[in-house]
Design an enzyme around this catalytic site. Structure first.
Site: not given
Length: 305
Positions: A25, A87, A107, A139, A141-143, A160
């Site tokens: 990435e 980003k 990611v 909230d 993540s789209a990951d 994380k």
């Protein structure tokens, strides 16, 4: 697709000849570390992949082109521009490409562009996930969604530790994403080797990782595979120290009203500040560790093909 996707000569030749290629990435370059450490680390990660028998393909959006395989000059460009570079998640791609702009791939977008180019394995630091308090903020993540639909193996040091790890695992289970512990039955938590949460399966060799993922591909099962590779013991941080820093950073982000895509960069920078830079040193080492495993897995997978 060729109108938008640009695969470097080295990567294209490797893919055509069946050599292993490992995606990397670019958010870690522009948003993850300060200059020049970001560029030095990116080059070192590429060198590590080459030393272990594979070809690196750092991925980014530059001048509106989806790039699979960057030159050293392009890595330097992203490193110097830093947070000026957008980003870029899935939602950002069409506008950035249409307007001829730059984007550092998360990611999510690294998986997408890797899949477009035919790259099956991706090494990163840690994935995004369900944020603490997501039951009210939503909230997430789209990951996680990308892992559920894009057929790429992601090798990381876990989610994380600024996240809600339990809810992240629940989300991945719902979406049918297998979570593998490399040499461990416990989910690593990025800066530390343990989290208190169990993974779905433990696998102990790159060869067995390759077999599991090739089987997934052969069965045409949608989505990726998440391989969590614990940070090397000597670089693992004290859980009490890191958790205290994370709690402080989260409290400050709430106080300042930081939300959305700004949350993770803020928290990681704050944790680095609170740990006297130790978290950045650990971050670099875990990325190199993941790059080594990804390259070895890629080599094993190329033998199966």
């Amino acid at each position: 697709m060729n109108k938008y996707l640009e695969v470097s000569k080295e990567v294209a030749e490797a893919l055509a000849s069946g050599k292993p290629v490992i995606a990397l990435e670019s958010t870690i370059i522009s948003h993850g570390m300060p200059y020049p450490q970001n560029v030095e680390t990116a080059i070192k990660v590429e060198d590590t992949i080459r030393e272990n028998g594979a070809v690196p393909a750092t991925i980014a959006i530059i001048g509106g082109k989806l790039k699979a395989g960057l030159t050293k000059d392009e890595i330097e460009y992203l490193g110097k521009k830093g947070v000026e570079v957008t980003k870029a998640s899935r939602r950002d791609i069409p506008v950035l490409v249409a307007q001829g702009r730059d984007g550092a791939t998360t990611v999510t977008t690294t998986m997408m562009i890797a899949a477009m180019a035919g790259i099956k394995i991706f090494a990163t630091g840690g994935i995004g996930g369900v944020h603490r308090g997501a039951e009210t903020t939503m909230d997430i993540s789209a990951d996680l969604e990308e892992l559920s639909q894009t057929q790429v193996m992601v090798i990381c040091a876990g989610a994380k530790s600024i996240l809600d790890l339990g809810l992240t695992l629940e989300y991945l289970e719902t979406k049918g994403v297998p979570v593998i512990g490399y040499g461990t039955e416990e989910l690593p938590a990025f800066y530390t080797r343990k989290s208190g949460f169990k993974v779905d399966y433990r696998i102990d060799t790159p060869e067995d990782l390759a077999k599991a993922f090739k089987t997934k591909i052969d069965l045409d099962l949608k989505g990726g595979m998440l391989v969590t590779n614990p940070i090397p013991e000597q670089y693992s941080m004290d859980p009490d120290v890191i958790n205290k820093a994370i709690d402080t950073a989260i409290a400050e982000s709430v106080k300042l009203g930081i939300k959305g895509k700004e949350t993770t960069p803020f928290l990681l920078a704050k944790v680095k500040e609170l740990t006297g830079g130790d978290s950045l040193a650990s971050n670099i080492e875990l990325v190199l560790n993941n790059a080594r495993l990804a390259a070895k897995t890629g080599v094993a997978m190329s033998k199966l093909n």
